[in-house]
Design an enzyme around this catalytic site. Structure first.
Site, short mmCIF file in Angstrom:
data_model
loop_
_atom_site.label_atom_id
_atom_site.label_comp_id
_atom_site.label_asym_id
_atom_site.label_seq_id
_atom_site.Cartn_x
_atom_site.Cartn_y
_atom_site.Cartn_z
N ALA A 252 41.07 41.79 44.40
CA ALA A 252 40.40 41.88 45.71
C ALA A 252 41.41 41.59 46.82
CB ALA A 252 39.24 40.90 45.78
N GLY A 253 42.19 40.51 46.62
CA GLY A 253 43.18 40.14 47.64
C GLY A 253 44.26 41.20 47.78
P1 ADP Z 1 41.80 36.84 46.13
O1 ADP Z 1 41.49 38.05 45.29
O2 ADP Z 1 43.24 36.76 46.53
O3 ADP Z 1 41.28 35.55 45.55
P2 ADP Z 1 39.53 36.82 47.95
O4 ADP Z 1 38.67 36.40 46.82
O5 ADP Z 1 39.52 35.96 49.16
O6 ADP Z 1 41.05 37.05 47.52
O7 ADP Z 1 39.08 38.31 48.36
C1 ADP Z 1 39.80 39.10 49.25
C2 ADP Z 1 38.83 39.92 50.07
O8 ADP Z 1 38.03 40.72 49.20
C3 ADP Z 1 37.85 39.10 50.88
O9 ADP Z 1 38.40 38.70 52.11
C4 ADP Z 1 36.71 40.09 51.04
O10 ADP Z 1 36.99 41.03 52.05
C5 ADP Z 1 36.70 40.83 49.70
N1 ADP Z 1 35.78 40.23 48.74
C6 ADP Z 1 36.09 39.36 47.74
N2 ADP Z 1 34.97 39.00 47.06
C7 ADP Z 1 33.95 39.67 47.63
C8 ADP Z 1 32.53 39.75 47.39
N3 ADP Z 1 31.93 39.04 46.41
N4 ADP Z 1 31.78 40.56 48.20
C9 ADP Z 1 32.35 41.28 49.18
N5 ADP Z 1 33.68 41.25 49.46
C10 ADP Z 1 34.47 40.47 48.70
#
Ligand code: ADP
Length: 310
Positions: A252-253
């Site tokens: 996601a990140g």
């Molecule tokens: P990482 O993958 O580095 O841990 P995050 O979990 O903060 O990063 O996710 C990065 C981005 O992905 C978030 O800022 C958001 O835009 C999106 N995202 C992550 N999880 C969700 C979710 N459950 N629903 C909607 N968007 C999500």
């Protein structure tokens, strides 16, 4: 026309095995299946930006092996120019061995391999790419000296630097922060880097301020399903995530960072670019896998509603 994006970072082959129970020391267990997937934060972010229409070139290092070929093939499919990648004579392509048990808990062993050879000497030979691009996207799966070298070369050439400080080191030195325009930790990375001890929005703001004091131009904290928090001198703004049913938040990140760079390169202002990045990563979390979950430009059109008009 879209501006150039240079991604400097890691390429790994992720080998995943599903098993009932992760073995303890001395124990042998049978795995249910084995899958090979192209990954590595650098490659994932390059693919994300390429699939979303960015003009992307990548610097990094693979081995002269099948895994390296697979990485290059995947990047090419995403529209990324791979012709500047280095191929190591001695090191295998970086590999991550991931064991996932029946509860979904995992154990990961990362073998950096050829990623160690994405060194400052190689980067310095690519000066013309730092001149060519407008945005340089970095993460921390290559040696620290290489990240610092790339950030400094980018700033010397007057370019915008996006650093995703993942995996988070114990500390982020000022010499690096001063050469970063956008620092994009997630909540746990920000806690480690700033020393704040909980992930309430007020703590995240406090943590971001600490990194601004160290010299970063702007901090964007990704907050999972809550979205992304932008903090810079005199401005704080939360950009909410799209509401979706998440099935797998791997990468996601990475999607967020690649999409943010692609949006800025397309000419969007920060706010619109953050809406774009939230929308792209919301699609990615509704699908399984890392690179296979990343959305293409066309898919985002329907999703965005009026974000592009911001
Ligand atoms: P990482 O993958 O580095 O841990 P995050 O979990 O903060 O990063 O996710 C990065 C981005 O992905 C978030 O800022 C958001 O835009 C999106 N995202 C992550 N999880 C969700 C979710 N459950 N629903 C909607 N968007 C999500």
């Amino acid at each position: 026309m879209s501006k150039g994006i240079l991604v400097v970072g890691s390429l790994n082959m992720d080998m995943s095995v599903n098993l009932e129970k992760i073995p303890t020391v001395g124990e042998t267990v049978l795995g249910n299946d084995l899958s090979y997937r192209a990954g590595g934060k650098g490659a994932n972010q390059a693919c994300a930006a390429g699939l979303l229409g960015g003009e992307v070139r990548m610097l990094g290092c693979v081995g002269k092996d099948e895994f390296g070929e697979k990485q290059i093939e995947n990047l090419k499919k995403a529209g990324v120019d791979t012709s500047y990648l280095k191929k190591s004579d001695d090191q295998p392509t970086g590999t991550a061995i991931i064991c996932v048990d029946s509860h979904g808990d995992n154990n990961i062993v990362v073998i950096p391999g050829a990623n160690k050879e994405c060194d400052a000497e190689y980067l310095k030979r690519q000066r013309e790419l730092f001149e060519w691009c407008d945005y340089v996207v970095l993460q921390m799966e290559i040696p620290y000296d290489s990240v610092l070298c790339a950030a400094m070369m980018a700033k010397e050439a007057g370019k915008t630097v996006i650093l995703n400080p993942a995996p988070a080191p114990d500390e982020l030195p000022e010499e690096l922060c001063r050469n970063v325009d956008y620092l994009t930790p997630n909540e746990t990375e920000l806690m480690k880097l700033s020393g704040v001890t909980d992930c309430s929005v007020s703590s995240m703001k406090k943590g971001a301020m600490i990194l601004l004091e160290k010299g970063a131009g702007c901090v964007i904290v990704t907050l999972g399903e809550k979205g992304a928090l932008l903090v810079k001198k005199g401005e704080e703004c939360l950009y909410p995530a799209k509401k979706v049913k998440a099935v797998d938040t791997t990468a996601a990140g990475d999607c967020f960072n690649g999409a943010f760079a692609a949006a800025l390169a397309e000419g969007m202002k920060e706010g619109a670019a953050l809406g774009f990045a939230n929308a792209a990563s919301a699609i990615a979390v509704t699908r399984k896998g890392a690179q296979e979950s990343l959305p293409a430009r066309e898919e985002l059109k329907d999703y965005l509603g009026d974000v592009l008009a911001v």
